[in-house]
Design a protein around this motif. Structure first.
Motif, mmCIF file in Angstrom:
data_model
loop_
_atom_site.group_PDB
_atom_site.id
_atom_site.type_symbol
_atom_site.label_atom_id
_atom_site.label_comp_id
_atom_site.label_asym_id
_atom_site.label_seq_id
_atom_site.Cartn_x
_atom_site.Cartn_y
_atom_site.Cartn_z
ATOM 1 N N VAL A 4 13.033 82.343 4.956
ATOM 2 C CA VAL A 4 13.740 81.364 5.373
ATOM 3 C C VAL A 4 15.123 81.176 4.959
ATOM 4 N N ILE A 7 16.911 84.230 6.476
ATOM 5 C CA ILE A 7 17.520 83.891 7.916
ATOM 6 C C ILE A 7 18.593 82.922 7.950
ATOM 7 N N TYR A 8 18.775 81.868 6.972
ATOM 8 C CA TYR A 8 19.847 80.975 7.027
ATOM 9 C C TYR A 8 20.944 81.683 6.612
ATOM 10 N N PRO A 37 18.506 89.028 10.862
ATOM 11 C CA PRO A 37 17.684 87.526 11.088
ATOM 12 C C PRO A 37 16.707 87.906 11.948
ATOM 13 N N VAL A 38 16.799 88.906 13.073
ATOM 14 C CA VAL A 38 15.793 89.083 13.859
ATOM 15 C C VAL A 38 14.253 89.837 12.848
ATOM 16 N N ILE A 41 12.936 86.893 11.250
ATOM 17 C CA ILE A 41 11.994 85.904 11.915
ATOM 18 C C ILE A 41 10.626 86.921 12.240
ATOM 19 N N LEU A 44 8.551 86.390 9.209
ATOM 20 C CA LEU A 44 7.962 85.212 9.036
ATOM 21 C C LEU A 44 6.710 84.790 9.916
ATOM 22 N N VAL A 45 7.096 85.184 11.046
ATOM 23 C CA VAL A 45 6.092 85.018 12.059
ATOM 24 C C VAL A 45 4.606 85.970 11.737
#
Length: 70
Positions: A4, A7-8, A37-38, A41, A44-45
């Protein structure tokens, strides 16, 4: 938490990269820096989906993980 945070800050980096131009290709650096960031993400998924799948398993989850994971 790590993903997270990444990503930020990587989204902030992508926003700043729109003013940078690649010397060789002549494109803005948004596309190359958007990979960070991709990827975070997607990670994270995958982490959340693995956690959700492990919640419903009994003690044999480690055996199944060894078969599924490469």
């Amino acid at each position: 938490i790590f993903l997270v945070i990444m990503i930020y800050y990587s989204i902030q980096m992508v926003i700043e990269a729109k003013w940078q131009i690649s010397q060789g290709l002549g494109i803005t650096m948004v596309l190359p820096t958007l990979a960070i960031p991709v990827a975070m993400i997607i990670g994270l998924v995958q982490l959340v989906s693995r956690y959700i799948l492990d919640l419903g398993k009994d003690g044999n989850a480690d055996f199944e993980r060894e078969i599924i994971d490469i």
